[in-house]
Design an enzyme around this catalytic site. Structure first.
Site, PDB file in Angstrom:
ATOM      1  N   GLY A  13      36.095  27.157  38.509  1.00 52.01           N
ATOM      2  CA  GLY A  13      37.226  27.453  37.642  1.00 52.01           C
ATOM      3  C   GLY A  13      38.485  26.773  38.152  1.00 52.01           C
ATOM      4  N   ARG A  16      42.359  24.757  36.195  1.00 50.18           N
ATOM      5  CA  ARG A  16      43.716  25.211  35.845  1.00 50.18           C
ATOM      6  C   ARG A  16      44.002  26.544  36.551  1.00 50.18           C
ATOM      7  NH1 ARG A  16      42.545  27.446  29.627  1.00 50.18           N
ATOM      8  NH2 ARG A  16      41.922  29.528  30.321  1.00 50.18           N
ATOM      9  N   ASP A  63      28.810  24.971  33.847  1.00 51.32           N
ATOM     10  CA  ASP A  63      28.890  26.388  33.494  1.00 51.32           C
ATOM     11  C   ASP A  63      28.291  27.148  34.679  1.00 51.32           C
ATOM     12  OD1 ASP A  63      28.537  28.966  32.621  1.00 51.32           O
ATOM     13  OD2 ASP A  63      27.488  28.439  30.765  1.00 51.32           O
ATOM     14  N   VAL A  64      29.115  27.936  35.375  1.00 52.60           N
ATOM     15  CA  VAL A  64      28.627  28.589  36.599  1.00 52.60           C
ATOM     16  C   VAL A  64      27.513  29.608  36.326  1.00 52.60           C
ATOM     17  CG1 VAL A  64      30.737  28.261  37.949  1.00 52.60           C
ATOM     18  CG2 VAL A  64      30.465  30.344  36.564  1.00 52.60           C
ATOM     19  N   SER A 142      40.143  41.525  41.430  1.00 47.16           N
ATOM     20  CA  SER A 142      41.341  41.807  40.616  1.00 47.16           C
ATOM     21  C   SER A 142      41.757  43.251  40.850  1.00 47.16           C
ATOM     22  CB  SER A 142      41.001  41.612  39.127  1.00 47.16           C
ATOM     23  OG  SER A 142      42.017  42.167  38.312  1.00 47.16           O
ATOM     24  N   TYR A 154      35.260  43.676  32.490  1.00 45.56           N
ATOM     25  CA  TYR A 154      35.976  42.927  33.536  1.00 45.56           C
ATOM     26  C   TYR A 154      36.149  43.776  34.802  1.00 45.56           C
ATOM     27  CZ  TYR A 154      39.765  39.918  35.402  1.00 45.56           C
ATOM     28  OH  TYR A 154      40.551  39.100  36.175  1.00 45.56           O
ATOM     29  N   ALA A 155      36.476  45.061  34.632  1.00 40.56           N
ATOM     30  CA  ALA A 155      36.637  45.943  35.794  1.00 40.56           C
ATOM     31  C   ALA A 155      35.318  46.083  36.545  1.00 40.56           C
ATOM     32  CB  ALA A 155      37.149  47.312  35.349  1.00 40.56           C
ATOM     33  N   ALA A 157      32.899  43.886  36.566  1.00 42.71           N
ATOM     34  CA  ALA A 157      32.630  42.597  37.217  1.00 42.71           C
ATOM     35  C   ALA A 157      33.475  42.448  38.482  1.00 42.71           C
ATOM     36  CB  ALA A 157      32.924  41.449  36.247  1.00 42.71           C
ATOM     37  N   LYS A 158      34.750  42.821  38.394  1.00 40.94           N
ATOM     38  CA  LYS A 158      35.639  42.613  39.542  1.00 40.94           C
ATOM     39  C   LYS A 158      35.365  43.619  40.665  1.00 40.94           C
ATOM     40  CE  LYS A 158      37.846  38.946  38.342  1.00 40.94           C
ATOM     41  NZ  LYS A 158      37.356  37.676  38.926  1.00 40.94           N
TER      42      LYS A 158
HETATM   43  N1  NAD Z   1      45.753  35.690  35.987  1.00 42.65           N
HETATM   44  C1  NAD Z   1      45.663  36.925  36.460  1.00 42.65           C
HETATM   45  O1  NAD Z   1      46.561  37.752  36.253  1.00 42.65           O
HETATM   46  C2  NAD Z   1      44.467  37.354  37.278  1.00 42.65           C
HETATM   47  C3  NAD Z   1      44.517  38.599  37.898  1.00 42.65           C
HETATM   48  C4  NAD Z   1      43.438  39.020  38.661  1.00 42.65           C
HETATM   49  C5  NAD Z   1      42.333  38.203  38.806  1.00 42.65           C
HETATM   50  N2  NAD Z   1      42.300  36.988  38.186  1.00 42.65           N
HETATM   51  C6  NAD Z   1      41.092  36.182  38.377  1.00 42.65           C
HETATM   52  O2  NAD Z   1      41.450  34.931  38.933  1.00 42.65           O
HETATM   53  C7  NAD Z   1      40.532  33.936  38.485  1.00 42.65           C
HETATM   54  C8  NAD Z   1      41.293  32.782  37.852  1.00 42.65           C
HETATM   55  O3  NAD Z   1      42.045  33.275  36.752  1.00 42.65           O
HETATM   56  P1  NAD Z   1      43.186  32.460  36.010  1.00 42.65           P
HETATM   57  O4  NAD Z   1      44.230  33.422  35.661  1.00 42.65           O
HETATM   58  O5  NAD Z   1      43.530  31.227  36.769  1.00 42.65           O
HETATM   59  O6  NAD Z   1      42.395  32.111  34.661  1.00 42.65           O
HETATM   60  P2  NAD Z   1      42.346  30.807  33.745  1.00 42.65           P
HETATM   61  O7  NAD Z   1      41.752  31.234  32.464  1.00 42.65           O
HETATM   62  O8  NAD Z   1      43.677  30.117  33.745  1.00 42.65           O
HETATM   63  O9  NAD Z   1      41.321  29.875  34.545  1.00 42.65           O
HETATM   64  C9  NAD Z   1      39.966  30.207  34.659  1.00 42.65           C
HETATM   65  C10 NAD Z   1      39.173  28.940  34.778  1.00 42.65           C
HETATM   66  O10 NAD Z   1      37.773  29.303  34.841  1.00 42.65           O
HETATM   67  C11 NAD Z   1      37.064  28.402  34.023  1.00 42.65           C
HETATM   68  N3  NAD Z   1      35.804  28.973  33.583  1.00 42.65           N
HETATM   69  C12 NAD Z   1      35.619  29.986  32.688  1.00 42.65           C
HETATM   70  N4  NAD Z   1      34.323  30.199  32.481  1.00 42.65           N
HETATM   71  C13 NAD Z   1      33.644  29.312  33.245  1.00 42.65           C
HETATM   72  C14 NAD Z   1      32.276  29.031  33.460  1.00 42.65           C
HETATM   73  N5  NAD Z   1      31.310  29.719  32.813  1.00 42.65           N
HETATM   74  N6  NAD Z   1      31.936  28.043  34.317  1.00 42.65           N
HETATM   75  C15 NAD Z   1      32.906  27.331  34.949  1.00 42.65           C
HETATM   76  N7  NAD Z   1      34.229  27.535  34.795  1.00 42.65           N
HETATM   77  C16 NAD Z   1      34.590  28.524  33.949  1.00 42.65           C
HETATM   78  C17 NAD Z   1      38.002  28.121  32.870  1.00 42.65           C
HETATM   79  O11 NAD Z   1      37.646  26.939  32.161  1.00 42.65           O
HETATM   80  C18 NAD Z   1      39.346  28.022  33.572  1.00 42.65           C
HETATM   81  O12 NAD Z   1      39.622  26.705  33.989  1.00 42.65           O
HETATM   82  C19 NAD Z   1      39.573  34.639  37.515  1.00 42.65           C
HETATM   83  O13 NAD Z   1      38.402  35.038  38.208  1.00 42.65           O
HETATM   84  C20 NAD Z   1      40.366  35.848  37.095  1.00 42.65           C
HETATM   85  O14 NAD Z   1      39.532  36.888  36.667  1.00 42.65           O
HETATM   86  C21 NAD Z   1      43.339  36.538  37.423  1.00 42.65           C
END
Ligand code: NAD
Length: 253
Positions: A13, A16, A63-64, A142, A154-155, A157-158
């Site tokens: 991921g 971005r 795709d992971v 998270s 999501y909860a 999973a996290k």
């Molecule tokens: N943004 C927040 O507030 C927040 C808070 C807690 C946890 N997180 C966690 O942090 C991580 C990153 O989040 P973010 O905010 O940068 O999200 P984001 O949506 O900006 O980025 C997530 C990235 O994961 C990629 N992705 C999604 N499904 C995929 C797959 N099947 N295979 C490969 N890549 C895949 C997407 O293309 C994207 O580039 C996530 O695990 C998210 O759950 C985010």
């Protein structure tokens, strides 16, 4: 910059958001970085920015949750950058809904990317860590792991990521491999922008509202999370194993 030996890092991921900031931070720490993402073009752009800054990086579309694709992606990393000994399981998606409206597809999709994805990539990468006698695994959890309305999938999973992390720590510790989790609060990324759009609130208003709940008085930035990941990946974090660090601008359980 954290003092550490140059390694090969995989960030899922990583195209971005938090993943891209983590890829940039690990590159600045001196590591070669493989940016793995479903968004192949964006992953390539993110990697190209790092190489333009003088770092070694590649973008890999994957795709992971797809076992064969993960195997091929990790093989490509080994061939093009070398054997990976740092792994950040960061890929994630949201499919929020109240339980009674949550579809089975939305449950499966979220569990699939976060848990099945982290499992598949970790299983594919760990052998390189064992061979090296050194490894760092960081999983993105998270604050939602503690429960959050509209996020049963999501909860779960996290929270699952935390159990996965602690088990990796126990199984792999004796091979010089640590596993830790970072549990962010609200971080300003596209994921949050998508949430704001879904509930029909302008992003700035949504972030300002969320910031009021944070003791630090602001929402987080991707670099706040990247800094915590960087510490867990460093040489000096070798005795820090199986921990969950909440990076949320205030205390969490
Ligand atoms: N943004 C927040 O507030 C927040 C808070 C807690 C946890 N997180 C966690 O942090 C991580 C990153 O989040 P973010 O905010 O940068 O999200 P984001 O949506 O900006 O980025 C997530 C990235 O994961 C990629 N992705 C999604 N499904 C995929 C797959 N099947 N295979 C490969 N890549 C895949 C997407 O293309 C994207 O580039 C996530 O695990 C998210 O759950 C985010």
């Amino acid at each position: 910059m954290t003092s550490t030996t140059p390694r090969v890092a995989v960030v899922t991921g990583g195209a971005r958001g938090i993943g891209a900031a983590t890829a940039a931070r690990l590159a600045a720490d001196g590591h070669a970085v493989a940016v793995l993402d479903l968004l192949e073009d964006v992953a390539a752009e993110t990697a190209a920015k790092l190489t333009a800054d003088g770092h070694r990086a590649i973008g890999v579309g994957v795709d992971v949750a797809d076992e064969d694709a993960v195997t091929a992606a990790v093989e490509r990393v080994v061939t093009e950058l070398g054997a990976p000994t740092i792994l950040v399981n960061n890929a994630g998606i949201l499919r929020d809904n109240l339980l009674f409206k949550m579809s089975t597809d939305d449950w499966d999709a979220v569990l699939g990317v976060h848990l099945r994805g982290a499992f598949l990539v970790t299983r594919a990468v760990q052998k390189h860590m064992i061979d090296a006698g050194w490894g760092r695994i960081v999983n993105l959890s998270s604050t939602s792991a503690l429960g959050n309305r509209g996020q049963a999938n999501y909860a779960a999973a996290k929270a699952g990521m935390q159990g996965f992390t602690k088990t990796l720590a126990i199984e792999l510790g004796k091979f010089g491999v640590t596993a830790n989790a970072v549990a962010p609060g609200v971080i300003a990324t596209d994921m949050i922008a998508e949430t704001a759009a879904r509930v029909g609130v302008p992003l700035e208003d949504f972030l300002a509202h969320m910031a009021k709940e944070v003791p630090a008085g602001r929402v987080g930035q991707p670099e706040d999370i990247a800094a915590a990941v960087s510490f867990f990946c460093s040489d000096e974090a070798g005795f820090t194993n199986g921990q969950v660090l909440y990076v949320a601008g205030g205390p969490k359980a």
